[in-house]
Design an enzyme around this catalytic site. Structure first.
Site, PDB file in Angstrom:
ATOM      1  N   LYS A  62       0.834  -1.206   0.000  1.00  0.00           N
ATOM      2  CA  LYS A  62       0.000   0.000   0.000  1.00  0.00           C
ATOM      3  C   LYS A  62       0.870   1.258   0.000  1.00  0.00           C
ATOM      4  O   LYS A  62       0.596   2.213  -0.727  1.00  0.00           O
ATOM      5  CB  LYS A  62      -0.925  -0.001   1.231  1.00  0.00           C
ATOM      6  CG  LYS A  62      -2.064  -1.008   1.111  1.00  0.00           C
ATOM      7  CD  LYS A  62      -2.798  -1.226   2.425  1.00  0.00           C
ATOM      8  CE  LYS A  62      -3.801  -2.367   2.264  1.00  0.00           C
ATOM      9  NZ  LYS A  62      -4.457  -2.753   3.516  1.00  0.00           N
ATOM     10  N   GLN A  91      -4.591  -1.325   9.658  1.00  0.00           N
ATOM     11  CA  GLN A  91      -4.510  -2.669   9.078  1.00  0.00           C
ATOM     12  C   GLN A  91      -5.121  -3.686  10.042  1.00  0.00           C
ATOM     13  O   GLN A  91      -4.740  -3.752  11.208  1.00  0.00           O
ATOM     14  CB  GLN A  91      -3.026  -3.006   8.787  1.00  0.00           C
ATOM     15  CG  GLN A  91      -2.826  -4.327   8.095  1.00  0.00           C
ATOM     16  CD  GLN A  91      -3.388  -4.363   6.677  1.00  0.00           C
ATOM     17  OE1 GLN A  91      -3.298  -3.399   5.927  1.00  0.00           O
ATOM     18  NE2 GLN A  91      -4.005  -5.473   6.311  1.00  0.00           N
ATOM     19  N   ASP A  97     -10.979   3.005   3.994  1.00  0.00           N
ATOM     20  CA  ASP A  97     -11.330   1.580   3.919  1.00  0.00           C
ATOM     21  C   ASP A  97     -12.852   1.413   3.815  1.00  0.00           C
ATOM     22  O   ASP A  97     -13.331   0.336   3.449  1.00  0.00           O
ATOM     23  CB  ASP A  97     -10.848   0.856   5.189  1.00  0.00           C
ATOM     24  CG  ASP A  97      -9.664  -0.063   4.926  1.00  0.00           C
ATOM     25  OD1 ASP A  97      -9.442  -0.398   3.738  1.00  0.00           O
ATOM     26  OD2 ASP A  97      -8.990  -0.448   5.892  1.00  0.00           O
TER      27      ASP A  97
END
Ligand code: NAD
Length: 296
Positions: free
Chosen positions: A55, A99, A122
């Site tokens: 990422k 994460q 997200d």
């Protein structure tokens, strides 16, 4: 019958990333804004480390700023919360991603909901989940968004309208938002899961199958309606027999390709789309935070 089209997610993702890089450049030129994505990694789970590195690299390649915060696996809930709150307040940061999974001592739901919904790239915050479910503008989770883009590209808006879609899996990060997106595109949607009775018969009804169960090669060729479009979200590492491992999806690819109209491979299908959509969500968040108009 001819073999299915193999959907090239890698090539499509490259196009999306190119578009994002163009938007980043335009935002910089028009407003002097360089979008920033912050990723918080707690602990040293090997798969999470690989994802976080990927990422960060993709963020820089799109011309954005990347901030990675690595925290010890023993970090307390309050320490992780304090990091998220600091990032919420940091004007250089337009997107905040924690994460998952988080270590057991941390309340994952509370951390996800501590992210400012405007920076929730997200799309996991309950505000974005609720907005998606009620048909409002929302930041949509990256993996289902990537699947939607591949489906629209393959079938066109009219091809989705009225189609029978079966999503296998009901997780908050893939199955449920995927079902919402298919509903938005006017599909007739069934969500199947681990308690579904006669799953093969349910899948056989589908014009569109999205497999997101995390079960290696579970969906067999004879589960698939001839000509169906099959999107394989699964990423499973299995033994190859020679001491090495390989990645497979939730669909038995060699069988599916003989029956389906189109199918995504693993790797090279949905996976690359997920990161591309994360970049797209980040530049869109930056644009909104700076009141910049949507691109054409
Ligand atoms: P999850 O474990 O949270 O959810 C799995 C879902 O599948 C559950 O709802 C469960 O009910 C259902 N399920 C499990 N076994 C089943 C069975 N035998 N029959 C029918 N349904 C069954 O998983 P997740 O986070 O949603 O991820 C699903 C898969 O997608 C995993 O392989 C994961 O690695 C992969 N994934 C890929 C990407 C990507 O970028 N390509 C992103 C996220 C997840």
């Amino acid at each position: 019958m001819s073999e299915a089209t193999v959907i090239d997610g890698k090539a499509f993702a490259a196009k999306v990333r190119e578009g994002v890089a163009g938007e980043v450049a335009a935002l910089k030129a028009a407003r002097g804004v360089v979008p920033g994505l912050a990723v918080v990694l707690v602990g040293d789970d090997p798969a999470s480390q690989v994802y976080v590195r990927g990422k960060g690299k993709a963020t820089l390649e799109a011309g954005m700023e990347s901030f990675t915060f690595r925290m010890a696996g023993t970090s307390s809930h309050d320490e992780v919360l304090a990091r998220v709150e600091a990032l919420n307040a940091d004007p250089r940061v337009n997107g905040v991603l924690v994460q998952l999974p988080l270590p057991g001592q941390i309340d994952e739901r509370a951390i996800v909901d501590a992210v400012d919904p405007a920076k929730d790239v997200d799309g996991f915050h309950v505000v974005n989940t609720g907005r998606l479910a009620t048909g409002l503008d929302a930041t949509v989770p990256c993996t289902p968004l990537g699947c939607q883009l591949l489906l629209r590209d393959r079938l066109g808006a009219d091809g989705l309208k009225g189609a029978e879609a079966v999503v296998v899996g009901r997780s908050n990060i893939v199955g449920k938002p995927m079902a919402q997106l298919l509903l938005r595109d006017h599909c007739t949607v069934t969500v199947a899961h681990s308690r579904t009775k006669d799953l093969p018969a349910v899948v056989r009804r589908a014009d569109i199958v999205v497999a997101a169960a995390g079960r290696p090669e579970m969906v067999r060729g004879d589960w698939i309606k001839p000509g169906a479009t099959v999107i394989d979200v699964g990423i499973n590492r299995i033994e190859r027999g020679d001491g090495k491992t390989r990645l497979v999806g939730d669909v038995r690819f060699d069988e599916a390709v003989k029956v389906a109209g189109a199918v995504t491979p693993v790797p090279g299908g949905v996976g690359p789309m997920t990161i591309a959509c994360l970049l797209a969500n980040t530049v869109a968040a930056a644009r909104r935070q700076h009141g910049a108009p949507e691109p054409d």
